[in-house]
Design a protein around this motif. Structure first.
Motif, PDB file in Angstrom:
ATOM      1  N   THR A  60      10.942  18.198  14.828  1.00 60.88           N
ATOM      2  CA  THR A  60      10.547  19.023  15.976  1.00 60.88           C
ATOM      3  C   THR A  60       9.108  18.733  16.376  1.00 60.88           C
ATOM      4  O   THR A  60       8.783  18.592  17.563  1.00 60.88           O
ATOM      5  N   LEU A  61       8.249  18.646  15.367  1.00 59.30           N
ATOM      6  CA  LEU A  61       6.837  18.379  15.626  1.00 59.30           C
ATOM      7  C   LEU A  61       6.636  17.038  16.317  1.00 59.30           C
ATOM      8  O   LEU A  61       5.904  16.936  17.314  1.00 59.30           O
ATOM      9  N   VAL A  62       7.271  15.983  15.806  1.00 60.86           N
ATOM     10  CA  VAL A  62       7.014  14.656  16.384  1.00 60.86           C
ATOM     11  C   VAL A  62       7.645  14.505  17.764  1.00 60.86           C
ATOM     12  O   VAL A  62       7.140  13.769  18.612  1.00 60.86           O
ATOM     13  N   ILE A  63       8.732  15.215  18.017  1.00 60.76           N
ATOM     14  CA  ILE A  63       9.303  15.187  19.365  1.00 60.76           C
ATOM     15  C   ILE A  63       8.333  15.841  20.350  1.00 60.76           C
ATOM     16  O   ILE A  63       8.076  15.325  21.449  1.00 60.76           O
ATOM     17  N   ALA A  64       7.751  16.977  19.955  1.00 57.62           N
ATOM     18  CA  ALA A  64       6.768  17.632  20.815  1.00 57.62           C
ATOM     19  C   ALA A  64       5.534  16.754  20.998  1.00 57.62           C
ATOM     20  O   ALA A  64       4.991  16.639  22.113  1.00 57.62           O
ATOM     21  N   HIS A  65       5.088  16.117  19.917  1.00 53.88           N
ATOM     22  CA  HIS A  65       3.871  15.305  19.941  1.00 53.88           C
ATOM     23  C   HIS A  65       4.066  14.018  20.742  1.00 53.88           C
ATOM     24  O   HIS A  65       3.270  13.712  21.643  1.00 53.88           O
ATOM     25  N   ALA A  66       5.112  13.275  20.394  1.00 54.12           N
ATOM     26  CA  ALA A  66       5.287  11.935  20.961  1.00 54.12           C
ATOM     27  C   ALA A  66       6.102  11.936  22.245  1.00 54.12           C
ATOM     28  O   ALA A  66       5.674  11.393  23.267  1.00 54.12           O
ATOM     29  N   ALA A  67       7.295  12.556  22.194  1.00 55.89           N
ATOM     30  CA  ALA A  67       8.224  12.455  23.318  1.00 55.89           C
ATOM     31  C   ALA A  67       7.747  13.229  24.538  1.00 55.89           C
ATOM     32  O   ALA A  67       8.230  12.979  25.656  1.00 55.89           O
ATOM     33  N   PHE A  68       6.788  14.152  24.335  1.00 53.91           N
ATOM     34  CA  PHE A  68       6.282  14.906  25.482  1.00 53.91           C
ATOM     35  C   PHE A  68       4.769  14.800  25.637  1.00 53.91           C
ATOM     36  O   PHE A  68       4.276  14.598  26.745  1.00 53.91           O
TER      37      PHE A  68
ATOM     38  N   LEU B  45       0.826  -1.211   0.000  1.00 52.49           N
ATOM     39  CA  LEU B  45       0.000   0.000   0.000  1.00 52.49           C
ATOM     40  C   LEU B  45       0.859   1.260   0.000  1.00 52.49           C
ATOM     41  O   LEU B  45       0.536   2.250  -0.666  1.00 52.49           O
ATOM     42  N   TYR B  46       1.975   1.225   0.730  1.00 55.86           N
ATOM     43  CA  TYR B  46       2.866   2.385   0.798  1.00 55.86           C
ATOM     44  C   TYR B  46       3.559   2.621  -0.543  1.00 55.86           C
ATOM     45  O   TYR B  46       3.613   3.749  -1.043  1.00 55.86           O
ATOM     46  N   ARG B  47       4.086   1.545  -1.151  1.00 57.78           N
ATOM     47  CA  ARG B  47       4.819   1.697  -2.416  1.00 57.78           C
ATOM     48  C   ARG B  47       3.905   2.172  -3.534  1.00 57.78           C
ATOM     49  O   ARG B  47       4.330   2.901  -4.428  1.00 57.78           O
ATOM     50  N   LYS B  48       2.644   1.767  -3.510  1.00 62.82           N
ATOM     51  CA  LYS B  48       1.706   2.169  -4.562  1.00 62.82           C
ATOM     52  C   LYS B  48       1.039   3.513  -4.278  1.00 62.82           C
ATOM     53  O   LYS B  48       0.220   3.979  -5.073  1.00 62.82           O
ATOM     54  N   GLY B  49       1.375   4.109  -3.134  1.00 65.44           N
ATOM     55  CA  GLY B  49       0.857   5.430  -2.833  1.00 65.44           C
ATOM     56  C   GLY B  49      -0.534   5.453  -2.246  1.00 65.44           C
ATOM     57  O   GLY B  49      -1.153   6.525  -2.127  1.00 65.44           O
ATOM     58  N   PHE B  50      -1.068   4.287  -1.847  1.00 66.73           N
ATOM     59  CA  PHE B  50      -2.403   4.250  -1.261  1.00 66.73           C
ATOM     60  C   PHE B  50      -2.404   4.622   0.223  1.00 66.73           C
ATOM     61  O   PHE B  50      -3.443   4.913   0.792  1.00 66.73           O
ATOM     62  N   ARG B  51      -1.258   4.586   0.837  1.00 67.41           N
ATOM     63  CA  ARG B  51      -1.186   4.855   2.275  1.00 67.41           C
ATOM     64  C   ARG B  51       0.150   5.495   2.598  1.00 67.41           C
ATOM     65  O   ARG B  51       1.187   5.089   2.077  1.00 67.41           O
ATOM     66  N   GLY B  52       0.112   6.527   3.442  1.00 68.20           N
ATOM     67  CA  GLY B  52       1.343   7.137   3.913  1.00 68.20           C
ATOM     68  C   GLY B  52       1.809   6.460   5.192  1.00 68.20           C
ATOM     69  O   GLY B  52       1.187   5.540   5.709  1.00 68.20           O
ATOM     70  N   LEU B  53       2.939   6.937   5.678  1.00 70.19           N
ATOM     71  CA  LEU B  53       3.490   6.405   6.919  1.00 70.19           C
ATOM     72  C   LEU B  53       3.323   7.423   8.036  1.00 70.19           C
ATOM     73  O   LEU B  53       3.323   8.635   7.797  1.00 70.19           O
ATOM     74  N   ALA B  54       3.180   6.928   9.238  1.00 71.11           N
ATOM     75  CA  ALA B  54       3.170   7.826  10.386  1.00 71.11           C
ATOM     76  C   ALA B  54       4.536   8.499  10.492  1.00 71.11           C
ATOM     77  O   ALA B  54       5.562   7.934  10.112  1.00 71.11           O
ATOM     78  N   TYR B  55       4.531   9.721  10.996  1.00 68.39           N
ATOM     79  CA  TYR B  55       5.802  10.421  11.172  1.00 68.39           C
ATOM     80  C   TYR B  55       6.556   9.866  12.375  1.00 68.39           C
ATOM     81  O   TYR B  55       7.760  10.062  12.494  1.00 68.39           O
ATOM     82  N   GLU B  56       5.860   9.184  13.267  1.00 70.28           N
ATOM     83  CA  GLU B  56       6.495   8.668  14.473  1.00 70.28           C
ATOM     84  C   GLU B  56       5.697   7.500  15.028  1.00 70.28           C
ATOM     85  O   GLU B  56       4.533   7.297  14.694  1.00 70.28           O
ATOM     86  N   ILE B  57       6.354   6.730  15.889  1.00 67.56           N
ATOM     87  CA  ILE B  57       5.712   5.728  16.730  1.00 67.56           C
ATOM     88  C   ILE B  57       6.313   5.895  18.117  1.00 67.56           C
ATOM     89  O   ILE B  57       7.529   6.089  18.260  1.00 67.56           O
ATOM     90  N   VAL B  58       5.481   5.824  19.129  1.00 66.36           N
ATOM     91  CA  VAL B  58       5.964   6.019  20.495  1.00 66.36           C
ATOM     92  C   VAL B  58       5.556   4.817  21.333  1.00 66.36           C
ATOM     93  O   VAL B  58       4.464   4.270  21.172  1.00 66.36           O
ATOM     94  N   ILE B  59       6.443   4.399  22.223  1.00 74.52           N
ATOM     95  CA  ILE B  59       6.248   3.207  23.045  1.00 74.52           C
ATOM     96  C   ILE B  59       6.008   3.614  24.492  1.00 74.52           C
ATOM     97  O   ILE B  59       6.753   4.425  25.063  1.00 74.52           O
ATOM     98  N   ASN B  60       4.979   3.044  25.103  1.00 69.84           N
ATOM     99  CA  ASN B  60       4.701   3.275  26.517  1.00 69.84           C
ATOM    100  C   ASN B  60       5.670   2.452  27.355  1.00 69.84           C
ATOM    101  O   ASN B  60       5.397   1.320  27.738  1.00 69.84           O
ATOM    102  N   SER B  61       6.815   3.033  27.612  1.00 67.32           N
ATOM    103  CA  SER B  61       7.845   2.343  28.389  1.00 67.32           C
ATOM    104  C   SER B  61       8.667   3.400  29.111  1.00 67.32           C
ATOM    105  O   SER B  61       8.542   4.599  28.866  1.00 67.32           O
ATOM    106  N   SER B  62       9.499   2.945  30.028  1.00 68.43           N
ATOM    107  CA  SER B  62      10.435   3.842  30.692  1.00 68.43           C
ATOM    108  C   SER B  62      11.844   3.265  30.522  1.00 68.43           C
ATOM    109  O   SER B  62      12.151   2.206  31.103  1.00 68.43           O
ATOM    110  N   PRO B  63      12.706   3.905  29.699  1.00 68.39           N
ATOM    111  CA  PRO B  63      12.496   5.185  29.018  1.00 68.39           C
ATOM    112  C   PRO B  63      11.441   5.080  27.917  1.00 68.39           C
ATOM    113  O   PRO B  63      11.232   4.010  27.351  1.00 68.39           O
TER     114      PRO B  63
END
Length: 522
Positions: free
Chosen positions: A120-128, A87-105
């Motif tokens: 910058t955006l994904v660090i603000a969105h995911a990491a914080f 789906l990604y190669r054929k352009g039917f679906r994009g990829l998420a800019y990030e994935i974040v894991i509920n863990s410590s760290p």
């Protein structure tokens, strides 16, 4: 800052980056600057951050393996990867800019293809944003062990690889097929006495295995004798048996792990691994809208602050606004792109509405939100909601008339026996409350997922396992899916299985499904 706050004075500062290119020094500089705003000024409370840069193919691989950094091998992950890649190669679906894991760290994956602005955006969105929600929301605190999940995944991966070497790939794969078919019914939906402690699982599993084998032996060695026809039922014996089996039991994988007469010790441990991972994801199913709303509001606030202080150039900020607008876009009901309410859009809209009511309330806000209207502390109110609510209760408490009007929400009655729709709630005082109640109902995980429980076992006869599905509002199980899943359940149990569907309101029997073992485990 946000447009509901007092106008910020734009200060001249050296931009964090120039153009789209970035390096690891840029990422560090961005992270440290965002941290000062998120933690130092907004008061967010987060786990330590671990930022990992990955390729598009690695992002696809993360999609396929439930976004976990370590996971055992299974053919379904490869199938998912092939589908996502096509789906990604054929352009039917994009990829998420990030994935974040509920863990410590808290692990945040960012793609190397991202521009400096997007990093910058994904660090603000995911990491914080997501990080704060994971650490502080009560559902995650009740159900997950962020400190232990990484160690447990490492143990699970190694244990299943060891089982494949000892017992064969085919045998382990077949067991995982059955466990995966039941994993949505392999969670506890009500808080247990003990907080999950995944870190000690590897140390404890040998001791637990020996203990559970003894309990299992006692259970099946002391089966009661079959009663003669016409003999009065011994209710005390029945109660004792159900107490021993912990019936009724909502967690089907747990029940099989503890009491299946066919499974060997290593097979029970594999079931335990699958249900522990399923339990890890359970809070995310209850808080999808709130979690994304929290992260989106957080990144929107931080990015606005960075721009106001001259740390993001105007051109880069326009790139951010375009990306943000795409994220919170809500297609109309007749748009070909419509697939229900966008959790990012709904969550962000309600967060912004709370912020507006705290800072610049109108008369309607004072009626609907008397506890927060005009309080002047939107971040404090939002943090309280992020900590103490899940999607259903959050909508019930904070969905206001303005958001209902903005999204043009109405309550429609769609009866399959009636060729027309009935509009049951419109935009008036009573209608707003009814719409809010109905939308909250759609986020109630107890209504959205089937209520199936093990209710009894015929120990004196053919050892048939009996389950019950309470059909809410007449919504029954899909026939073919029920038949396939019951087949896996019968394989794990080793004897026949009977699933009875009953009306939740009347207990009237609606349908019965039966299955026998096709190939026993053990």
């Amino acid at each position: 800052m946000t447009d509901t706050a007092a106008p910020a004075i734009k200060t001249a500062g050296k931009p964090l980056f120039e153009g789209a290119e970035w390096n690891f020094d840029t990422i560090q500089r961005v992270h440290d600057t965002v941290e000062k705003i998120a933690v130092g000024e907004m008061g967010l409370d987060v786990y330590p951050n671990q930022i990992e840069v990955i390729t598009a193919e690695q992002m696809l691989d993360a999609y396929a393996s439930s976004a976990l950094p370590l996971l055992y091998k299974h053919w379904s992950f490869g199938k998912s990867f092939a589908q996502q890649e096509m789906l990604y190669r054929k352009g039917f679906r994009g990829l998420a800019y990030e994935i974040v894991i509920n863990s410590s760290p808290c692990i945040s994956y960012i793609m190397e293809e991202n521009t400096a602005l997007m990093q910058t955006l994904v660090i603000a969105h995911a990491a914080f944003g997501h990080n704060h929600f994971f650490k502080n929301n009560y559902v995650f605190q009740q159900w997950t062990d962020a400190e232990g999940i990484l160690d447990y995944l490492d143990f699970a991966q190694g244990y299943i690889a060891e089982c494949e070497q000892k017992y064969g790939h085919g045998e382990v794969e077949r067991l995982l097929d059955a466990a995966h078919a039941l994993q949505q019914q392999g969670v506890f939906r009500y808080p247990r006495k003990k907080v999950p402690d995944l870190k000690s699982e590897e140390r404890k599993f040998r001791e637990r295995q020996l203990h559970e084998e003894r309990v299992y032996d006692d259970l099946w060695r002391t089966l009661p004798k079959a009663a003669k026809p016409g003999t009065p039922r011994d209710t005390r014996e029945e109660e004792r048996r159900k107490a021993l089996l912990q019936l009724p039991q909502e967690n089907i994988l747990y029940f099989l792990e503890k009491t299946s007469p066919m499974l060997k010790g290593w097979q029970r441990e594999v079931l335990r691994i699958v249900r522990n991972i399923a339990q890890y994801f359970y809070p995310q199913r209850q808080t999808k809208m709130m979690n994304e709303g929290c992260a989106t509001w957080t990144h929107y606030t931080i990015m606005g602050t960075l721009h106001d202080r001259g740390l993001i150039p105007d051109g880069a900020y326009l790139e951010f606004l375009q990306s943000h607008t795409n994220v919170v876009f809500q297609p109309e009901f007749d748009d070909p792109r419509y697939s229900g309410l966008n959790p990012y859009a709904v969550g962000f809209a309600v967060m912004r509405d709370i912020e507006r009511a705290c800072l610049t309330p109108d008369e309607e806000d004072h009626r609907w939100f008397p506890g927060i209207a005009g309080c002047g502390d939107p971040i404090g109110v939002l943090k309280d909601t992020w900590h103490n609510f899940r999607d259903e209760s959050f909508i019930q408490q904070y969905l206001g008339p303005k958001v209902i009007r903005d999204f043009r929400l109405f309550d429609l009655s769609d009866d399959s026996d009636d060729p027309t729709y009935l509009v049951r709630a419109i935009h008036n005082e009573r209608g707003y409350r009814e719409i809010r109640n109905r939308l909250a109902w759609h986020y109630d995980i107890a209504r959205m997922e089937p209520d199936i429980q093990v209710v009894d076992v015929d120990l004196t006869g053919d050892r048939r396992l009996m389950l019950r599905h309470r059909a809410i509002d007449g919504v029954m199980l899909e026939e073919s899916d029920a038949r396939r899943v019951l087949g896996y359940l019968a394989d794990l149990w080793g004897y026949d299985v009977l699933l009875t569907e009953v009306d939740a309101a009347t207990d009237m029997i609606l349908k019965e499904h039966k299955a026998g073992p096709r190939r026993r485990f053990g």
